[in-house]
Design a protein around this motif. Structure first.
Motif, short mmCIF file in Angstrom:
data_model
loop_
_atom_site.label_atom_id
_atom_site.label_comp_id
_atom_site.label_asym_id
_atom_site.label_seq_id
_atom_site.Cartn_x
_atom_site.Cartn_y
_atom_site.Cartn_z
N GLU A 7 0.71 -1.27 -0.01
CA GLU A 7 -0.06 0.05 -0.04
C GLU A 7 0.90 1.38 0.13
O GLU A 7 0.70 2.10 -0.66
CB GLU A 7 -0.85 -0.14 1.01
CG GLU A 7 -2.02 -1.10 1.26
CD GLU A 7 -3.02 -1.07 2.20
OE1 GLU A 7 -2.79 0.00 3.35
OE2 GLU A 7 -3.71 -1.96 2.50
N ALA A 10 2.39 2.38 -3.47
CA ALA A 10 1.45 3.07 -4.04
C ALA A 10 1.31 4.34 -3.83
O ALA A 10 1.68 5.33 -4.54
CB ALA A 10 -0.04 2.45 -4.20
N GLU A 16 1.88 10.46 -2.01
CA GLU A 16 0.64 10.59 -1.29
C GLU A 16 1.07 10.19 0.30
O GLU A 16 0.01 10.26 0.98
CB GLU A 16 -0.38 9.84 -1.63
CG GLU A 16 -1.11 10.21 -2.79
CD GLU A 16 -2.25 11.13 -2.68
OE1 GLU A 16 -2.80 11.52 -1.46
OE2 GLU A 16 -2.61 11.63 -3.56
N LYS A 147 -24.81 2.28 -4.54
CA LYS A 147 -23.84 2.74 -3.50
C LYS A 147 -24.41 3.80 -2.70
O LYS A 147 -25.23 4.66 -3.31
CB LYS A 147 -22.61 3.55 -4.25
CG LYS A 147 -21.62 2.32 -4.60
CD LYS A 147 -20.33 3.07 -5.13
CE LYS A 147 -19.15 2.30 -5.90
NZ LYS A 147 -18.34 3.08 -6.24
N GLN B 150 -6.57 7.74 -10.95
CA GLN B 150 -5.59 8.17 -10.57
C GLN B 150 -4.41 8.71 -11.79
O GLN B 150 -3.89 9.60 -11.54
CB GLN B 150 -4.80 7.32 -9.68
CG GLN B 150 -3.62 7.60 -8.49
CD GLN B 150 -2.67 8.31 -9.16
OE1 GLN B 150 -1.97 7.91 -10.06
NE2 GLN B 150 -2.05 9.49 -8.66
N HIS B 151 -4.29 8.09 -12.68
CA HIS B 151 -3.42 8.28 -13.83
C HIS B 151 -3.79 9.09 -14.57
O HIS B 151 -2.93 9.99 -15.34
CB HIS B 151 -2.91 6.89 -14.44
CG HIS B 151 -1.94 6.16 -13.73
ND1 HIS B 151 -0.67 6.33 -13.89
CD2 HIS B 151 -2.15 5.27 -12.64
CE1 HIS B 151 -0.07 5.29 -12.99
NE2 HIS B 151 -0.96 4.73 -12.33
N LEU B 155 -6.82 12.49 -9.77
CA LEU B 155 -7.57 12.77 -8.46
C LEU B 155 -6.51 12.32 -7.42
O LEU B 155 -5.71 11.39 -7.46
CB LEU B 155 -8.74 12.02 -8.39
CG LEU B 155 -9.97 12.13 -9.32
CD1 LEU B 155 -11.22 11.45 -8.93
CD2 LEU B 155 -10.09 13.78 -9.39
N SER B 156 -6.67 13.20 -6.17
CA SER B 156 -5.48 12.63 -5.19
C SER B 156 -6.37 11.46 -4.61
O SER B 156 -7.48 10.86 -4.91
CB SER B 156 -5.84 13.60 -3.97
OG SER B 156 -7.00 13.85 -3.64
N TYR B 157 -5.77 10.78 -3.32
CA TYR B 157 -6.37 9.49 -2.88
C TYR B 157 -7.47 9.76 -2.15
O TYR B 157 -8.59 9.00 -2.08
CB TYR B 157 -5.24 8.72 -2.00
CG TYR B 157 -3.93 8.22 -2.78
CD1 TYR B 157 -3.85 8.22 -4.17
CD2 TYR B 157 -3.13 7.40 -1.97
CE1 TYR B 157 -2.93 7.51 -4.80
CE2 TYR B 157 -2.07 6.66 -2.49
CZ TYR B 157 -1.98 6.73 -3.81
OH TYR B 157 -1.01 6.03 -4.68
N THR B 163 -14.77 9.37 -4.19
CA THR B 163 -15.62 9.31 -5.54
C THR B 163 -16.13 7.71 -5.43
O THR B 163 -17.02 7.53 -5.84
CB THR B 163 -14.87 9.54 -6.69
OG1 THR B 163 -14.45 10.78 -6.64
CG2 THR B 163 -15.42 9.05 -8.03
N LEU B 164 -15.12 6.68 -5.11
CA LEU B 164 -15.47 5.49 -5.16
C LEU B 164 -16.21 4.78 -3.60
O LEU B 164 -16.61 3.79 -3.53
CB LEU B 164 -14.44 4.49 -5.21
CG LEU B 164 -13.68 4.78 -6.73
CD1 LEU B 164 -12.47 3.89 -6.79
CD2 LEU B 164 -14.72 4.71 -7.84
N ARG B 168 -9.31 5.24 2.30
CA ARG B 168 -7.99 5.65 1.59
C ARG B 168 -6.95 4.38 1.62
O ARG B 168 -6.56 4.23 0.40
CB ARG B 168 -7.41 6.68 2.46
CG ARG B 168 -6.23 7.47 2.03
CD ARG B 168 -5.68 8.69 2.61
NE ARG B 168 -4.94 9.55 1.84
CZ ARG B 168 -3.53 9.43 1.98
NH1 ARG B 168 -3.10 8.26 2.62
NH2 ARG B 168 -2.70 10.02 1.18
N GLY B 169 -7.04 3.66 2.50
CA GLY B 169 -6.15 2.45 2.58
C GLY B 169 -6.44 1.41 1.29
O GLY B 169 -5.70 0.77 0.62
N MET B 172 -5.16 2.67 -2.07
CA MET B 172 -3.55 2.42 -1.78
C MET B 172 -3.45 0.94 -2.59
O MET B 172 -2.67 0.53 -3.20
CB MET B 172 -2.70 2.78 -0.76
CG MET B 172 -2.75 4.16 -0.38
SD MET B 172 -2.37 4.42 1.23
CE MET B 172 -0.66 4.59 1.23
N SER B 173 -4.24 0.05 -1.62
CA SER B 173 -4.18 -1.28 -2.08
C SER B 173 -4.52 -1.80 -3.38
O SER B 173 -3.87 -2.40 -4.27
CB SER B 173 -4.96 -1.98 -1.08
OG SER B 173 -4.94 -3.43 -1.34
N LEU B 175 -4.79 0.32 -5.92
CA LEU B 175 -3.81 0.65 -6.77
C LEU B 175 -2.69 -0.07 -6.85
O LEU B 175 -2.16 -0.08 -8.15
CB LEU B 175 -3.30 2.14 -6.18
CG LEU B 175 -4.29 3.42 -7.09
CD1 LEU B 175 -3.62 4.91 -6.55
CD2 LEU B 175 -3.99 3.42 -8.62
#
Lengths: 147, 189
Positions: A7, A10, A16, A147, B150-151, B155-157, B163-164, B168-169, B172-173, B175
């Motif tokens: 994690e 990334a 970040e 959602k 992201q790419h 968008l920032s994390y 959005t989703l 946050r973790g 990262m996972s 991604l």
């Protein structure tokens, strides 16, 4: 490799991480060849995507975006009005046609049999089509906003 | 580039959607003008076809227009809107797969442009763009969406998480694994 560092990897690539996370990651990076290889791979990928951008569409298309969308909103209303109106008119017409047909003693027998059959057949086909559409819609997992 | 500003405008977006619910077309136009490029960009990344992305972005706005009354004003607009776009893209991709028995038209005009001054480098980049385009369309929808956000949407994390609707973790996972699969498909490892 620990999940935690996956994690962090990334986040490191994207800048970040918080300062403590960055320190922790860099400490692990200094003695993990596997992590260094993955970092290299991700940096390469990032470099590739950074050099690319989406093709935009011409300004003229953007300028007409609203007009085209507005026409679609009007069209939706138009279809609803047309469908309701058509059903009313066709229903009224059929009612009168059948009324005339069965109350007129001079109406030919072939017409008294043929017209109801054709109408019934068209009705069955329409119901079958609507059922098929509804069934397909039910199986459509993403038609509803979730959602 | 999508930025924190878009998220700052959430409240006014929500207010616009509420006005749309009362039949206010000026509010609808304002919302469309504000988010049309974002909608198109998101759809383009997910379906990989410019014409379809354009149509999907318009259909997404039509759905906003039709379901504005059911919008929960306490929720931010963009995640709701993104969900509409993503759902439309999923449906579109499934229909296309069923129709064509394939997930991507490799012959489509490229929607990814390269920026390079040197002609030789431009050639290499073009080849990379073709591979990237093919690899992106082979990824699962979930992988592709996180990569696109992201790419390509930059968008920032925190923005991706909002959005989703995921922590946050998890961003990262997701991604990490999406990039691993993308790198494998592109043959960079």
């Amino acid at each position: 490799m620990e999940e935690k560092y996956r994690e962090l990897l990334a986040g490191y690539v994207d800048g970040e991480l918080t300062d403590p996370e960055k320190l922790d990651f860099e400490r692990e990076l200094s003695h993990s060849a596997e992590l260094r290889a993955e970092l290299h791979e991700f940096m390469q990928l990032k470099e590739v995507t950074n050099a690319m951008r989406y093709a935009d569409i011409p300004d003229a298309v953007w300028e007409s975006y609203w007009e085209s969308l507005y026409r679609k909103t009007e069209r939706g209303l138009g279809w609803i009005l047309f469908s309701v109106g058509a059903i009313l008119v066709i229903g009224f017409g059929l009612y009168h046609a059948f009324y005339e047909l069965f109350t007129d003693p001079d109406a030919p027998l072939w017409l008294q049999i043929g017209l109801p059959m054709a109408t019934l057949g068209a009705g069955i086909l329409l119901v079958s089509y609507i059922r098929e559409r509804l069934f397909a819609r039910k199986r459509e997992r993403y038609t509803e906003v979730e959602k | 580039m999508t930025s924190e500003k878009e998220f700052e405008s959430m409240n006014s977006d929500s207010a616009l959607v509420m006005s749309i619910g009362t039949g206010d077309k000026t509010a609808f136009r304002k919302l469309v003008e504000r988010h049309k490029k974002t909608a198109y960009g998101m759809a383009l990344g997910l379906v990989g076809n410019r014409d379809d992305a354009f149509d999907i972005s318009q259909e997404a706005f039509l759905r906003v227009y039709r379901s504005a009354r059911s919008f929960d004003q306490s929720q931010p607009f963009l995640p709701w809107f993104y969900t509409i776009i993503a759902n439309l893209c999923r449906t579109w991709l499934r229909r296309r797969t069923a129709r064509d028995h394939r997930t991507v038209d490799l012959d489509e005009a490229s929607y990814l442009l390269v920026s390079a001054d040197d002609p030789e480098e431009a050639l290499v980049r073009k080849e990379q763009a073709a591979r990237l385009r093919a690899a992106l369309m082979q990824l699962s929808f979930a992988d592709r969406e996180i990569i696109v956000l992201q790419h390509f949407r930059n968008l920032s994390y925190d923005e991706i998480a909002r959005t989703l609707g995921i922590p946050r973790g998890t961003v990262m996972s997701r991604l990490y694994y999406a990039r691993k699969r993308l790198a494998r498909l592109m043959g960079t490892n």
